[in-house]
Write an enzyme that holds these catalytic residues in place. Structure first.
Site, PDB file in Angstrom:
ATOM      1  N   GLN A   1     -15.243  -1.766  -9.252  1.00 56.62           N
ATOM      2  CA  GLN A   1     -16.510  -2.456  -9.027  1.00 56.62           C
ATOM      3  C   GLN A   1     -16.802  -2.691  -7.551  1.00 56.62           C
ATOM      4  OE1 GLN A   1     -18.269  -2.731 -11.758  1.00 56.62           O
ATOM      5  NE2 GLN A   1     -16.481  -1.915 -12.838  1.00 56.62           N
TER       6      GLN A   1
ATOM      7  N   TYR B   1     -10.967   6.630   1.060  1.00 52.47           N
ATOM      8  CA  TYR B   1     -10.886   5.621   0.014  1.00 52.47           C
ATOM      9  C   TYR B   1     -12.281   5.183  -0.433  1.00 52.47           C
ATOM     10  CZ  TYR B   1      -5.967   5.167   1.444  1.00 52.47           C
ATOM     11  OH  TYR B   1      -4.655   5.409   1.752  1.00 52.47           O
TER      12      TYR B   1
ATOM     13  N   TRP C   1       3.817   3.427   1.752  1.00 49.24           N
ATOM     14  CA  TRP C   1       2.859   3.108   0.698  1.00 49.24           C
ATOM     15  C   TRP C   1       3.495   3.296  -0.678  1.00 49.24           C
ATOM     16  CZ3 TRP C   1       1.078   7.100  -2.588  1.00 49.24           C
ATOM     17  CH2 TRP C   1       1.342   8.406  -2.169  1.00 49.24           C
TER      18      TRP C   1
ATOM     19  N   PRO D   1       5.094   1.024  -2.643  1.00 48.35           N
ATOM     20  CA  PRO D   1       6.462   0.499  -2.808  1.00 48.35           C
ATOM     21  C   PRO D   1       6.810   0.160  -4.251  1.00 48.35           C
ATOM     22  CG  PRO D   1       5.025  -1.161  -1.838  1.00 48.35           C
ATOM     23  CD  PRO D   1       4.254   0.122  -1.839  1.00 48.35           C
ATOM     24  N   LEU D   2       5.780  -0.018  -5.097  1.00 47.14           N
ATOM     25  CA  LEU D   2       6.010  -0.312  -6.516  1.00 47.14           C
ATOM     26  C   LEU D   2       5.675   0.881  -7.401  1.00 47.14           C
ATOM     27  CD1 LEU D   2       4.526  -3.926  -6.622  1.00 47.14           C
ATOM     28  CD2 LEU D   2       6.923  -3.247  -6.435  1.00 47.14           C
TER      29      LEU D   2
ATOM     30  N   GLY E   1      -0.798  -2.996  -2.720  1.00 49.08           N
ATOM     31  CA  GLY E   1      -2.068  -2.769  -3.379  1.00 49.08           C
ATOM     32  C   GLY E   1      -2.239  -3.825  -4.452  1.00 49.08           C
TER      33      GLY E   1
END
Length: 321
Positions: free
Chosen positions: A27, A54, A205, A207-208, A288
């Site tokens: 959104q 992006y 970037w 990391p998860l 993020g």
């Protein structure tokens, strides 16, 4: 919050950074984004990362609106150039696109300069001399204070530094690779000679690994989660697949990690973030997040670093060999 130097260089950035790739959501909510960024800054985050690609440039514009309430000197802002549009010169690392892309990014960011500008990917179709000379011009002209690379190989970094030395150009100071428990090879092995030889830092970037290392997907993909909202994003799927994919083997590993986190009395995501920050070569791990609560939970990973003793690190590394 610890402020780490970018490699051997003088620039200091927060060990947790704020990323904008999928953060602002489908959104593109400016008010919600402002709220999250305000919370990030309040908790010591000074590093904000974006890119021309992006959300088709909208991420840069939204970031510009969110950062207006802060002093520019208190911020470290980075953008990345490679995917600028559909025209024949809007893609890649030609001198034309690097310079025009940086100028357009600055317009969207409403800034005179960025602290860091990255070559978002390598471009074998362009001579390294052209790339290096363009980045040298961007820095010397004041559009950026430093430059770096993202997902370049060690061989490409060696070539860039060789050309910089030969042409007496400003050299890259930072690389931005994907790095997490499921994606380790490049950061822990391939780049080893680069850190010492050139003093480059890392702003890593994912990391998860798109949330997989939070444990939220252990029993399927919840509605409203990142993998649900961005299931049609080819880049996201490619990055997950490259780091092992969302498969039974990966989920078994994450479940074991969750057991370690439970034993420590913390969240799985906090252990995964703390593990990344235990690597001395990591200047900053880019987060993020789409909610203030999610950001607050991730920031608590800074307290978890001390819990990752040598024994705990051995247990984790035995799971994610």
């Amino acid at each position: 919050m610890e402020y780490r130097k970018v490699g051997k260089w003088g620039l200091k950035i927060s060990e947790l950074g704020f990323g904008t790739w999928l953060t602002f959501g489908p959104q593109l909510d400016v008010d919600r984004s402002k709220e999250i960024i305000r919370e990030a800054f309040k908790n010591g985050i000074n590093f904000f990362d974006t890119a021309e690609a992006y959300q088709g440039g909208m991420a840069e514009y939204i970031l510009s609106q969110a950062l207006k309430e802060f002093k520019r000197e208190d911020l470290v802002v980075s953008t990345k150039i490679f995917w600028g549009g559909s025209g024949p010169n809007d893609l890649g690392l030609s001198r034309k696109h690097l310079i025009e892309g940086t100028e357009n990014s600055l317009k969207r960011l409403q800034m005179k300069y960025v602290d860091l500008v990255y070559c978002h990917r390598p471009d074998p179709s362009v001579p390294m001399e052209e790339v290096v000379l363009a980045m040298d011009y961007i820095v010397r002209s004041g559009m950026a204070l430093y430059w770096g690379t993202s997902e370049w190989s060690a061989q490409e970094l060696e070539e860039a530094h060789r050309v910089c030395k030969e042409w007496k150009c400003v050299e890259p100071i930072v690389e931005q690779p994907q790095y997490n428990m499921l994606k380790r090879e490049r950061v822990e092995k391939e780049y080893l000679p680069i850190y010492e030889k050139y003093g480059m830092g890392l702003t890593i970037w994912s990391p998860l690994n798109a949330g997989i290392l939070t444990g939220k997907y252990n029993n399927g993909i919840p509605k409203g989660s990142r993998l649900d909202l961005f299931k049609d994003n080819g880049g996201l799927k490619g990055n997950i697949d490259e780091a092992g994919g969302l498969n039974e083997k990966t989920l078994e590993r994450v479940k074991k990690l969750t057991k370690i986190a439970d034993d420590l009395g913390v969240k799985t995501a906090q252990v995964a973030l703390a593990w990344v920050l235990k690597n001395d070569h990591v200047s900053s791990a880019i987060l993020g997040v789409s909610r203030v609560e999610q950001l607050q939970e991730n920031i608590k990973s800074l307290e978890v670093k001390a819990k990752l003793t040598d024994d705990v690190m051995k247990k984790i590394n035995s799971i994610f060999e």
